[in-house]
Design an enzyme around this catalytic site. Structure first.
Site, PDB file in Angstrom:
ATOM      1  CE  LYS A 197      -3.953   7.015  -8.069  1.00  0.00           C
ATOM      2  NZ  LYS A 197      -3.602   6.093  -6.965  1.00  0.00           N
ATOM      3  NE  ARG A 207      -1.573  13.319  -1.657  1.00  0.00           N
ATOM      4  CZ  ARG A 207      -1.912  12.702  -2.780  1.00  0.00           C
ATOM      5  NH1 ARG A 207      -2.699  11.655  -2.743  1.00  0.00           N
ATOM      6  NH2 ARG A 207      -1.459  13.122  -3.953  1.00  0.00           N
ATOM      7  CD  GLU A 234       0.395   4.033 -18.351  1.00  0.00           C
ATOM      8  OE1 GLU A 234       0.305   2.824 -18.082  1.00  0.00           O
ATOM      9  OE2 GLU A 234       1.333   4.743 -17.951  1.00  0.00           O
ATOM     10  CE  LYS A 249      -8.123   7.766  -7.116  1.00  0.00           C
ATOM     11  NZ  LYS A 249      -7.575   6.871  -6.073  1.00  0.00           N
TER      12      LYS A 249
END
Length: 326
Positions: A197, A207, A234, A249
């Site tokens: 991400k 947001r 990751e 993402k």
């Protein structure tokens, strides 16, 4: 031998021929609908930067989930916006809090006919908007945050989530959540890791969607856009910690990462077509600059072609309807 023996256009001559020769296809079952529910609403609240997307009430969320089932959509990912926030996001642990209640409501509505997923992250619940608790210097405290994630995960599993989506990018989050679920008896609750991400400029409309209180950015824990190899590290760490699925993402600007992950992952791979991607296509279509339906379909097909087994997209139900018409 080349032209005229080889004429690739022969396989493009008609719609039926193109369908027959297609290397990749879209299906409703591969789509996941992200959905927002806001505490205290009596009517759904439109999100200005994401035309067509709303903050749901309980009733409209259940209706959207039922509609997704009818269209054959694979899953729904739930995000909750509470009425009250504090520094540690304590309302995230309330069994009757907005997200945990939404999970129960959606499960009661759709049962096992739709995979109910939920966001395990503190950003919607904290008064500072970060994905974890802050130390005295204002730095996100990784290990203190993990303790809360473990409790959140169990609370969401208790509420009935089939799949948990830890999205905060804390080191060790998958292992801690997996252990907490095992200890609580939720051995069949799956975890989809937001493994790669990135700190992206394209999250802007999200947001607004979650009424984020964030000041500054999340670059100390989300990945740097310049890095490619780091994504595989990751993913490998999350797999070792017990991730059942992994996610990249955003999708649009990270198709190379998605391809890399798809080529090495032994588990299903998801990609999230995020709010900024959605908003740009909607804005261009509203101005008459692109064909909306064709652009939406092409954008999601491109994500599948890059290697995603499933795609989180705000167009999931609408696209599923188009696919059923075809």
């Amino acid at each position: 031998m080349s032209f005229p023996n080889h004429r690739p256009r022969r396989l493009r001559t008609t719609p039926a021929m193109r369908r027959l020769a297609a290397e990749n296809r879209l299906a409703p079952a591969e789509l996941i609908l992200p959905a927002f529910i806001r505490e205290g609403l009596s009517e759904p609240n439109p999100i200005a930067s994401m035309p067509g997307v709303v903050q749901h009430t309980t009733d409209t969320l259940k209706k959207a989930a039922a509609e997704a089932v009818g269209l054959g959509v694979g899953g729904i990912m739930l995000f909750g916006i509470p009425a009250q926030r504090d520094a540690e996001g304590t309302s995230s642990l309330d069994p009757d809090g907005v997200l945990n209640k939404a999970i129960r409501d959606v499960r009661a509505e759709v049962g096992d006919d739709l995979v109910v997923m939920s966001d395990v992250c503190l950003d919607e619940f904290t008064d500072h908007g970060h994905c974890g608790v802050l130390d005295g210097d204002g730095y996100v405290d990784n290990d203190a945050t993990l303790d809360i994630y473990a409790k959140m995960a169990v609370a969401q599993a208790d509420a009935g989530a089939h799949v948990l989506g830890p999205s905060g990018m804390m080191d060790g989050q998958i292992g801690v959540i997996r252990q907490a679920l095992e200890d609580a008896g939720h051995v069949n609750t799956a975890v989809i890791a937001y493994a790669a991400k990135y700190a992206s400029a394209f999250y802007g409309p999200f947001r607004e969607a979650v009424d984020s209180q964030l000041k500054g950015d999340r670059r100390t824990y989300q990945m740097d856009a310049a890095n490619r190899r780091e994504a595989l590290q990751e993913v490998e760490l999350d797999l070792a910690e017990g991730a059942d699925m992994v996610m990249v993402k955003p999708a649009m600007s990270y198709l190379d990462i998605l391809r890399d992950v798809a080529e090495m992952s032994p588990v299903p791979v998801a990609a999230y077509q995020i709010s900024g991607e959605y908003a740009m296509i909607e804005a261009a279509a509203a101005n008459g600059w692109i064909d909306r339906r064709a652009a939406i379909t092409e954008s999601v097909l491109g994500i599948r072609r890059a290697g995603a087994n499933m795609v989180l997209t705000y167009w999931a139900s609408e696209l599923a309807g188009w696919l059923r018409e075809a």
